[in-house]
Design a protein around this motif. Sequence first.
Motif, PDB file in Angstrom:
ATOM      1  N   GLY A  55       2.447  16.909 -55.337  1.00 11.89           N
ATOM      2  CA  GLY A  55       1.654  15.704 -55.108  1.00 11.89           C
ATOM      3  C   GLY A  55       1.302  14.991 -56.401  1.00 11.89           C
ATOM      4  O   GLY A  55       1.297  13.756 -56.464  1.00 11.89           O
ATOM      5  N   VAL A  70       4.389  13.029 -57.833  1.00 13.45           N
ATOM      6  CA  VAL A  70       4.594  11.767 -57.111  1.00 13.45           C
ATOM      7  C   VAL A  70       3.504  10.761 -57.472  1.00 13.45           C
ATOM      8  O   VAL A  70       3.777   9.569 -57.690  1.00 13.45           O
ATOM      9  CB  VAL A  70       4.619  12.031 -55.590  1.00 13.45           C
ATOM     10  N   LEU A 119       2.465  14.206 -49.194  1.00 18.14           N
ATOM     11  CA  LEU A 119       3.373  15.265 -49.631  1.00 18.14           C
ATOM     12  C   LEU A 119       2.653  16.613 -49.700  1.00 18.14           C
ATOM     13  O   LEU A 119       3.203  17.649 -49.303  1.00 18.14           O
ATOM     14  CB  LEU A 119       3.959  14.912 -50.996  1.00 18.14           C
TER      15      LEU A 119
END
Length: 447
Positions: A383, A386, A411
């Motif tokens: 996470g 991203v 995610l």
Amino acid sequence: MVSLRARLGPAIYMGGGLALVGAAGYGFVALAGHTLDPAHAAALASLYLMVNIIGPGVFSALEQETSRSVSTEAAAGRGTGVVMRHAWLLASALLAAVLVVLVLVSPILTDRAFAGQWGLFVAVLLSVVTSAAVYVVRGLLGGLQRFTGYSATLAAEGLARILPCIVIAALGMPDSTGYALIFAAGSGFGAVAGLFWLRGSKAPVEVPEATAMAAVTAAPPTVKDMARALSLLVGGTVLMLVVSNVAPIVVTGRLTGDAVTAAAFASAFVLARIPLFLFAPVQAMLLPSLTRAAAAHDFASVRARLRVIIMAVLAIGLLGVLASFTVGPWAVQVLFGAEVRLSAVVVGLLGVSTVGLMTALVLQPGLVALGAHKSVTIAWLAGTVVLVALLALPGDPIRAGVLAQLAGAALVVAIMLRALSKALRGGTAPAAATAGTGVVASPPPRN
């Protein structure tokens, strides 16, 4: 009636303590927005979020591991004195390491996030020290399921933060450093309040015989055992708080020429995150019961408890999202003193990302109870990657910040759901639960 009171009492006390902590957080940012200029208000909003990243990022992991270890010892019918000593030793080591790192990055941190105000950096150092104390106390109280005492730490922290700030504002002497130091010291008052409830905690805890027989059967964990598990949780928890809080810090840094918009986005972010900050201690109530169920190989109970809490999160989260879309922009201006009005889409989508993070906070104690510490860290690492990548997108910093929050939270939830499903479907705790900890789990009962 007695049974109902016993069941609801801790939840009511916890709710009251959480309300005070939430009010203190809201009051801190709101007072800054109404009594300070936009640049100082934005700096204090960054401090508020940073305090919730650095201190809790390290020491809430220690709380979880302490709670898990205490719960495991209790399930085996042993006392908690050994775990208590190890927890304080690990807290001291972590505290020293964090302080060294902060001092090394202090010039960049102070210049970029705190508008050159070194008093705010001192407040961050103070918050780390007080966090070390309060999270150890909460870990011990949570593991012992003394939730009234846990609630007392929350109430004391909230009151110690908000009341002095109100006094300063009422006297017409607003000062960003004064606000910051008061806010940072609040956790210390919470730790002192919790120590009262730890009396007699070294004695063995009575547990049902069936649970004790099915629980782990080994010597109490050593410092090395707890440190190994803690290292994974610290990484995961730090990354969790980065995913949860870092966007407005980055957006503020990119909007150096537009302090008014930066302050409005930071205020909207704090408003949208209030349910998350309030929900985080629910892990303290979930983890001990999940740990004892996992120790007894009662995986059906683990599934059922997680399912009920997730449904509650989605129901409450839907209301929060609707409020974010409808009255969120108005609330940012009226309650936080923002000078610009953000769009309903920006505030509403921040609310959506908060629901995702709340779901992850429910799934995480399930993974920790099953010993899947690595899965927790992997989820938050993915996470974070991203999030950082999307925050660096060219163009509108606010649009990049909102997109990063949504994608990062989604995610994390997806990875945690997959890991939890795999662990529970296997019918036994994953190898990470016992590997390298000196703990030998008894085999699950045969049908």
